[in-house]
Design a protein around this motif. Structure first.
Motif, PDB file in Angstrom:
ATOM      1  N   GLY A 219      33.818  36.886 -22.168  1.00  0.00           N
ATOM      2  CA  GLY A 219      34.192  38.285 -22.017  1.00  0.00           C
ATOM      3  C   GLY A 219      33.397  38.949 -20.908  1.00  0.00           C
ATOM      4  N   VAL A 220      34.098  39.689 -20.040  1.00  0.00           N
ATOM      5  CA  VAL A 220      33.464  40.322 -18.886  1.00  0.00           C
ATOM      6  C   VAL A 220      33.954  41.760 -18.784  1.00  0.00           C
ATOM      7  CG1 VAL A 220      32.952  40.090 -16.425  1.00  0.00           C
ATOM      8  CG2 VAL A 220      33.555  38.051 -17.754  1.00  0.00           C
ATOM      9  N   ASP A 221      33.029  42.671 -18.486  1.00  0.00           N
ATOM     10  CA  ASP A 221      33.332  44.099 -18.369  1.00  0.00           C
ATOM     11  C   ASP A 221      33.051  44.615 -16.969  1.00  0.00           C
ATOM     12  OD1 ASP A 221      34.132  44.491 -20.974  1.00  0.00           O
ATOM     13  OD2 ASP A 221      32.362  45.620 -21.589  1.00  0.00           O
ATOM     14  N   ALA A 222      33.743  45.701 -16.616  1.00  0.00           N
ATOM     15  CA  ALA A 222      33.341  46.511 -15.473  1.00  0.00           C
ATOM     16  C   ALA A 222      32.094  47.299 -15.871  1.00  0.00           C
ATOM     17  CB  ALA A 222      34.474  47.465 -15.091  1.00  0.00           C
ATOM     18  N   PRO A 223      31.409  47.930 -14.923  1.00  0.00           N
ATOM     19  CA  PRO A 223      30.194  48.680 -15.276  1.00  0.00           C
ATOM     20  C   PRO A 223      30.390  49.719 -16.373  1.00  0.00           C
ATOM     21  CG  PRO A 223      30.295  48.376 -12.908  1.00  0.00           C
ATOM     22  CD  PRO A 223      31.618  47.876 -13.450  1.00  0.00           C
ATOM     23  N   ASP A 224      31.590  50.303 -16.467  1.00  0.00           N
ATOM     24  CA  ASP A 224      31.829  51.313 -17.502  1.00  0.00           C
ATOM     25  C   ASP A 224      32.447  50.734 -18.764  1.00  0.00           C
ATOM     26  OD1 ASP A 224      34.293  50.757 -16.375  1.00  0.00           O
ATOM     27  OD2 ASP A 224      34.978  52.837 -16.342  1.00  0.00           O
TER      28      ASP A 224
END
Length: 277
Positions: A219-224
């Motif tokens: 799982g990977v997120d953007a900074p927000d």
């Protein structure tokens, strides 16, 4: 890196078009069969450990389990997060400061049933209002997937659906005909890796075979993005010190003296019963 695909010239327009359009893309032959074999062995060993621990393996339906893992328990973790295609997809969709927040695996065993159509978490305002994806899920199958082994099924383009009139993760059954009309079953081979929006409506299908279908999940997120709140990614200081800087700068985790049991918070109660079809 033991990969079968050394390319680095991945097209940003194709990546964006696929994930903003259908909501899922794939890289064929990203890893060698030998490399995937080692990943499968790691997963099987970790699953056996998880079954002996309280809440170590979360039910995602009958005969279907999810386990969150420590990155350093996977021999190929660095290979995965530094693969050129994974890096290119993360940077294109989530920006250069993307953050890795989840490592785990999902296993549907023989007898696993159809899951209800769902998304993995409620759609955030950044997607529903801002029309921007701020998270991705990568999957690596450890077996060649066939129709009998319970393939992943997705309704393309539904990452933009607003479910505000009911459950934010589980659409009302009145919408099922639309999803079934769009549905695509994915039949990846050993060595393939996919990237998808976990907001696209999807389900695991019934495993009518005699073998399990272990799938690694990143799982990977953007900074927000806020999905780190659902996970407890942790590494030891000794392991952290061995990681390349290009990995450390994206890994959002706790650094601990010794690995601790993971208190899994990403329970999806609506999947526990499954559905028959």
């Amino acid at each position: 890196m033991d990969t079968a695909s050394p390319r680095t010239d991945y097209d940003v327009a194709a990546i964006m078009g696929g994930l903003y359009g259908d909501g899922i893309i794939a890289c064929k032959g990203a890893f060698s069969p030998e490399w995937v074999g080692r990943l499968k062995q790691d997963i099987e060993g970790l699953f056996a450990e998880a079954r002996r621990s309280p809440r170590g393996a979360l039910e995602r339906g009958p005969n279907r389990f999810y386990v969150e893992v420590h990155p350093e328990r996977l021999s190929g973790f660095v290979d995965i997060v530094s693969h050129p295609w994974v890096v290119a997809v993360c940077a294109a969709v989530l920006g250069p400061d993307y953050k890795i927040v989840e490592a785990g695996f999902d296993i549907p065993f023989p007898g696993a049933m159809h899951q209800p159509w769902h998304r993995d978490f409620p759609a955030p305002p950044e997607t529903l209002v801002g029309r921007r994806l701020n998270s991705l899920a990568f999957n690596i199958t450890t077996v060649d997937v066939t129709e009998e082994i319970g393939p992943f099924e997705i309704a393309p383009g539904t990452q933009w659906d607003d479910l505000a009139d009911g459950d934010p993760m589980f659409p009302d059954k009145s919408h099922y005909a639309r999803y079934e009309a769009r549905a695509q079953r994915k039949l990846p081979k050993v060595g393939d890796i996919s990237a998808r929006s976990a907001l696209a409506i999807h389900r695991g299908t019934a495993n009518r075979s005699s073998q399990s279908r272990p799938v690694f999940v990143l799982g990977v997120d953007a900074p927000d993005g806020r999905n780190a709140d659902k996970h407890d990614l942790q590494v030891t200081q000794a392991y952290w010190d061995t990681l390349p800087e290009a990995v450390r700068c994206h890994l959002r985790c706790r650094i601990v003296p010794e690995l601790e049991n993971i208190e899994q918070a990403h329970t999806i109660e609506g999947l526990r019963m499954g559905v028959t079809m």
